[in-house]
Scaffold this motif. Sequence first.
Motif, PDB file in Angstrom:
ATOM      1  N   ILE A 307       0.830  -1.205   0.000  1.00 17.00           N
ATOM      2  CA  ILE A 307       0.000   0.000   0.000  1.00 17.00           C
ATOM      3  C   ILE A 307       0.866   1.257   0.000  1.00 17.00           C
ATOM      4  CG2 ILE A 307      -0.243   0.401   2.477  1.00 17.00           C
ATOM      5  CD1 ILE A 307      -3.063   0.477  -0.170  1.00 17.00           C
ATOM      6  N   ASN A 308       2.149   1.120   0.389  1.00 17.70           N
ATOM      7  CA  ASN A 308       3.057   2.265   0.331  1.00 17.70           C
ATOM      8  C   ASN A 308       3.243   2.752  -1.099  1.00 17.70           C
ATOM      9  OD1 ASN A 308       3.555   2.357   3.108  1.00 17.70           O
ATOM     10  ND2 ASN A 308       5.182   0.832   2.964  1.00 17.70           N
ATOM     11  N   LEU A 309       3.052   1.846  -2.064  1.00 19.23           N
ATOM     12  CA  LEU A 309       3.165   2.243  -3.468  1.00 19.23           C
ATOM     13  C   LEU A 309       2.079   3.256  -3.819  1.00 19.23           C
ATOM     14  CD1 LEU A 309       3.822  -1.249  -5.101  1.00 19.23           C
ATOM     15  CD2 LEU A 309       5.504   0.474  -4.449  1.00 19.23           C
ATOM     16  N   ALA A 310       0.894   3.053  -3.234  1.00 18.36           N
ATOM     17  CA  ALA A 310      -0.184   4.012  -3.465  1.00 18.36           C
ATOM     18  C   ALA A 310       0.081   5.304  -2.707  1.00 18.36           C
ATOM     19  CB  ALA A 310      -1.521   3.415  -3.034  1.00 18.36           C
ATOM     20  N   HIS A 328      11.637   2.860   2.329  1.00 16.67           N
ATOM     21  CA  HIS A 328      10.636   3.855   2.710  1.00 16.67           C
ATOM     22  C   HIS A 328       9.759   3.389   3.876  1.00 16.67           C
ATOM     23  CE1 HIS A 328      11.661   6.098  -0.895  1.00 16.67           C
ATOM     24  NE2 HIS A 328      11.550   4.975  -1.601  1.00 16.67           N
ATOM     25  N   ARG A 329       9.986   2.176   4.320  1.00 26.92           N
ATOM     26  CA  ARG A 329       9.173   1.651   5.424  1.00 26.92           C
ATOM     27  C   ARG A 329       9.518   2.378   6.714  1.00 26.92           C
ATOM     28  NH1 ARG A 329      10.370  -4.385   6.744  1.00 26.92           N
ATOM     29  NH2 ARG A 329       8.581  -5.073   5.499  1.00 26.92           N
ATOM     30  N   GLN A 330       8.487   2.669   7.508  1.00 26.24           N
ATOM     31  CA  GLN A 330       8.687   3.388   8.759  1.00 26.24           C
ATOM     32  C   GLN A 330       8.213   2.552   9.942  1.00 26.24           C
ATOM     33  OE1 GLN A 330       6.589   7.080   8.314  1.00 26.24           O
ATOM     34  NE2 GLN A 330       8.083   7.945   6.902  1.00 26.24           N
TER      35      GLN A 330
END
Length: 397
Positions: A307-310, A328-330
């Motif tokens: 969902i980070n792609l969205a 980019h994961r937090q």
Amino acid sequence: MLHMHKKRGLSPKRAADFSRLTVDVNDQDHGEPRRRTQSMSLGGERPHRGNVNSPRAFTMLRHDGLCKSEEYLDLRREKIEFGVDDDAVYAKFLSHRSCYDLIPTSSKLVVFDTQLLVKKAFYALVYNGVRAAPLWDSQKHEFVGMLTISDFISILHKYYKSPLVKMDELEEHKIDTWREELKAQLKSFVWIAPDDSLVDAVKTLVQNRVHRLPILDPINGNVLYILTHKRILRFLYLYIYELPRPSYMNKTLEELKIGTYDNIETATPGTTLIVALNQFVTRRISALPIVDPQGKLINIYAKFDVINLAAEKTYNNLDITIEQALKHRQNFEGVTKCSTTETLSAVMDRIVQAEVHRLVIVDPEGRVKGVVSLSDILAFLVLRPLNQPSLSTSSAD
């Protein structure tokens, strides 16, 4: 139109007020949904609703976003009979608790009309911090399904060609159009009533291979809440030390044969996203353990990460590697794992306290051997003693 509901659960036996807020996500000049009215709290789940009108419920104990009341602790009043080393103790307990007991006093619910653009729907999921939303068909005047991250993955998997080719289908399709194209693959809308037992909820989740179960009011048809494996297990965990302890809780995963150990799909840091999405779709798995050349566990890439792609609008290039995507994961605290020699009690403690959907099973050298999921544990604790059929769900969507 996207609707947000803030309400207490309704049922034939219980009623409470609710209000509706509306957010406009159809503004064609904005890539993100735009707030049109003051939103409700976007924080985490509120404590579940104990029966606060009951004189027995004068003490409420808060724990991990759920509460337990003294009315639940007096199991004799519920007339639940537990035998010595009762194999079905947890099934019996959950059979005396209803889905209504797990509905929070206040929570956030997002509903999509099937005429909404698919792209805007997924932006709205990200914007509101939710993983799924019920779908309302305004022509049929009924709920027809759920929109989940799995749908986003299926769209990307179906239409992605290369970074140079724009996915017009994602940009232009409505939810209804997308559902029509996947008609043969769509599951029927599965739901449960608020007064159904939590055993019924576990059975419905596991046997239908779904992760989210809408609770629908049988009178007015409103969705009251989205029930999950995680919330049910956390609720059971609140009472785990007040209930009799079956001897199998001290046995190991290996002895109890809980989890999935055959044909475990893995990936490497260099695996491209499109290959990972293909694994998600074709193998119907919800996560990929990431391993080094020796097969040792170093990370995990789950459907939720997609969902980070969205969120970042980077879905037009799926040729990047998992390693690049995960930069980019937090707020990631590492892969939660266990071994086959650990007891079911220890595994249950870890999976509940870590608030994860699965544990990766590793050998003493750290090599991946299997996966044990929330649904595996619930199926063992609840359905097995009742001789209810269950499916292997560690890798199910």
